[in-house]
Design a protein around this motif. Structure first.
Motif, PDB file in Angstrom:
ATOM      1  N   ALA A 170      34.764   0.875 -25.400  1.00  0.00           N
ATOM      2  CA  ALA A 170      35.874   0.319 -26.175  1.00  0.00           C
ATOM      3  C   ALA A 170      36.853  -0.377 -25.238  1.00  0.00           C
ATOM      4  O   ALA A 170      36.876  -0.117 -24.036  1.00  0.00           O
ATOM      5  CB  ALA A 170      36.588   1.435 -26.949  1.00  0.00           C
ATOM      6  N   ASN A 171      37.651  -1.275 -25.810  1.00  0.00           N
ATOM      7  CA  ASN A 171      38.728  -1.937 -25.070  1.00  0.00           C
ATOM      8  C   ASN A 171      38.223  -2.608 -23.783  1.00  0.00           C
ATOM      9  O   ASN A 171      38.558  -2.204 -22.672  1.00  0.00           O
ATOM     10  CB  ASN A 171      39.838  -0.933 -24.719  1.00  0.00           C
ATOM     11  CG  ASN A 171      40.500  -0.358 -25.963  1.00  0.00           C
ATOM     12  OD1 ASN A 171      41.196  -1.047 -26.686  1.00  0.00           O
ATOM     13  ND2 ASN A 171      40.247   0.927 -26.215  1.00  0.00           N
ATOM     14  N   VAL A 172      37.384  -3.604 -23.947  1.00  0.00           N
ATOM     15  CA  VAL A 172      36.855  -4.340 -22.797  1.00  0.00           C
ATOM     16  C   VAL A 172      37.229  -5.819 -22.919  1.00  0.00           C
ATOM     17  O   VAL A 172      37.632  -6.298 -23.981  1.00  0.00           O
ATOM     18  CB  VAL A 172      35.320  -4.212 -22.695  1.00  0.00           C
ATOM     19  CG1 VAL A 172      34.895  -2.773 -22.561  1.00  0.00           C
ATOM     20  CG2 VAL A 172      34.639  -4.873 -23.885  1.00  0.00           C
ATOM     21  N   HIS A 173      37.086  -6.511 -21.804  1.00  0.00           N
ATOM     22  CA  HIS A 173      37.196  -7.969 -21.783  1.00  0.00           C
ATOM     23  C   HIS A 173      35.773  -8.515 -21.656  1.00  0.00           C
ATOM     24  O   HIS A 173      35.086  -8.241 -20.675  1.00  0.00           O
ATOM     25  CB  HIS A 173      38.077  -8.440 -20.624  1.00  0.00           C
ATOM     26  CG  HIS A 173      39.497  -7.964 -20.700  1.00  0.00           C
ATOM     27  ND1 HIS A 173      40.391  -8.460 -21.636  1.00  0.00           N
ATOM     28  CD2 HIS A 173      40.167  -7.032 -19.990  1.00  0.00           C
ATOM     29  CE1 HIS A 173      41.558  -7.859 -21.486  1.00  0.00           C
ATOM     30  NE2 HIS A 173      41.449  -6.989 -20.504  1.00  0.00           N
ATOM     31  N   GLN A 187      35.974  -7.485 -27.556  1.00  0.00           N
ATOM     32  CA  GLN A 187      36.914  -6.439 -27.164  1.00  0.00           C
ATOM     33  C   GLN A 187      36.261  -5.060 -27.023  1.00  0.00           C
ATOM     34  O   GLN A 187      36.903  -4.108 -26.596  1.00  0.00           O
ATOM     35  CB  GLN A 187      38.059  -6.358 -28.176  1.00  0.00           C
ATOM     36  CG  GLN A 187      38.854  -7.646 -28.299  1.00  0.00           C
ATOM     37  CD  GLN A 187      40.047  -7.486 -29.208  1.00  0.00           C
ATOM     38  OE1 GLN A 187      40.860  -6.585 -29.036  1.00  0.00           O
ATOM     39  NE2 GLN A 187      40.154  -8.355 -30.197  1.00  0.00           N
ATOM     40  N   SER A 188      35.021  -4.938 -27.414  1.00  0.00           N
ATOM     41  CA  SER A 188      34.247  -3.706 -27.215  1.00  0.00           C
ATOM     42  C   SER A 188      32.783  -4.121 -27.169  1.00  0.00           C
ATOM     43  O   SER A 188      32.431  -5.208 -27.622  1.00  0.00           O
ATOM     44  CB  SER A 188      34.496  -2.694 -28.337  1.00  0.00           C
ATOM     45  OG  SER A 188      34.098  -3.227 -29.596  1.00  0.00           O
ATOM     46  N   ALA A 212      38.675  -3.747 -30.894  1.00  0.00           N
ATOM     47  CA  ALA A 212      38.782  -2.980 -29.653  1.00  0.00           C
ATOM     48  C   ALA A 212      38.000  -1.676 -29.703  1.00  0.00           C
ATOM     49  O   ALA A 212      37.604  -1.159 -28.661  1.00  0.00           O
ATOM     50  CB  ALA A 212      40.247  -2.693 -29.339  1.00  0.00           C
ATOM     51  N   GLU A 213      37.757  -1.134 -30.897  1.00  0.00           N
ATOM     52  CA  GLU A 213      36.999   0.115 -31.025  1.00  0.00           C
ATOM     53  C   GLU A 213      35.849  -0.035 -32.016  1.00  0.00           C
ATOM     54  O   GLU A 213      35.410   0.940 -32.603  1.00  0.00           O
ATOM     55  CB  GLU A 213      37.922   1.259 -31.448  1.00  0.00           C
ATOM     56  CG  GLU A 213      38.941   1.629 -30.374  1.00  0.00           C
ATOM     57  CD  GLU A 213      39.611   2.959 -30.641  1.00  0.00           C
ATOM     58  OE1 GLU A 213      39.275   3.589 -31.656  1.00  0.00           O
ATOM     59  OE2 GLU A 213      40.461   3.355 -29.830  1.00  0.00           O
ATOM     60  N   HIS A 216      32.547   2.470 -29.443  1.00  0.00           N
ATOM     61  CA  HIS A 216      33.288   3.440 -28.643  1.00  0.00           C
ATOM     62  C   HIS A 216      32.351   4.579 -28.247  1.00  0.00           C
ATOM     63  O   HIS A 216      31.327   4.811 -28.897  1.00  0.00           O
ATOM     64  CB  HIS A 216      34.505   3.976 -29.403  1.00  0.00           C
ATOM     65  CG  HIS A 216      34.182   4.550 -30.744  1.00  0.00           C
ATOM     66  ND1 HIS A 216      33.748   5.846 -30.916  1.00  0.00           N
ATOM     67  CD2 HIS A 216      34.202   3.989 -31.976  1.00  0.00           C
ATOM     68  CE1 HIS A 216      33.530   6.064 -32.203  1.00  0.00           C
ATOM     69  NE2 HIS A 216      33.796   4.960 -32.866  1.00  0.00           N
TER      70      HIS A 216
END
Length: 245
Positions: A170-173, A187-188, A212-213, A216
């Motif tokens: 989760a929460n990646v570029h 974003q994930s 973003a999630e 996850h």
């Protein structure tokens, strides 16, 4: 006159309402013990807090509060399970649609195009982007098919983490090396190992989520692994590769 009519109506209501005895109520509650326990308001009404004086602690109010919290927690769990079931059902439908589309490909190139294009697998699964990666065997060149990303030897293990079958983050570029011009919206991501055959190096299916999630670490990955097995089989069929042992 009005009072007479009101009294008559009240009597009619009492006569038309079925009478229930105390024994019948008691028998019903004994046969359905969860009826009261599942209703926080009913618990509070049946067990009112008593004032025992300044020097006496009435534990009944704490019992009632605990029961009410338990009921609310169970209701929240039930709502979460219903929501999760609905989301899982939607995911299954999406994955099944994607699997059928891959099996319907008319050529290896059209199969790869479906998996990697923004209008193909990504749109079917509600994602930002997707990619197929393949490790090179030593200094050997890639297979020369557009849209297949080439990785250095050992690249799959470094990206996923050793011999793990997948990695959910989760929460990646998003990496432009994986998703190209679609990387900014990733974003994930889900990275799933691909083992095509005993004679080929390993590969990777990369799925980039727009949220973003959306992927996850606590997420179940059975559908993702199923999707990866479909990709492996399609590649083996188109390239006439031997199956895994």
């Amino acid at each position: 006159m009005s009072q007479f009519n009101d009294r008559t109506e009240a009597e009619q209501i009492r006569e038309s309402t079925p009478s229930v005895s105390a024994d019948e109520v008691r028998a019903f509650l004994l046969q359905h013990p969860d009826f009261v326990a599942s209703d926080a308001d009913l618990i509070a009404a049946l067990l009112p807090v008593r004032d025992e004086g300044d020097n006496v602690v009435d534990m009944q109010q704490f019992v009632i509060a605990k029961l009410q919290r338990q009921v609310r927690t169970l209701r929240d769990i039930q709502s979460d399970l219903i929501e999760a079931s609905s989301l899982n059902s939607l995911a299954r439908e999406q994955v099944h649609a994607a699997a059928l589309a891959m099996l319907d490909a008319r050529s290896f190139e059209s199969f790869v195009e479906f998996v990697t294009s923004a209008d193909g697998l990504a749109r079917t699964l509600g994602l930002q982007g997707a990619a197929i990666c393949l490790e090179t065997a030593g200094n050997a060149a890639g297979i020369g098919v557009p849209n297949i990303r080439m990785l250095e030897p050992g690249g799959v293990g470094r990206m996923i983490g050793g011999d793990m079958p997948y990695r959910l983050v989760a929460n990646v570029h998003g990496s432009r090396g994986l998703y190209g011009e679609l990387a900014e919206g990733v974003q994930s991501e889900a990275l799933v190992r691909l083992d095509f055959s005993p004679i080929t190096p390993p590969g990777l299916l990369a799925l980039g989520g727009a949220g973003a999630e959306q992927f996850h670490p606590d997420q179940a990955a059975d559908l993702l692994e199923f999707l990866a097995r479909i990709v492996e089989r399609c590649v083996r069929l188109w390239l006439d590769l031997p199956p895994q042992q």
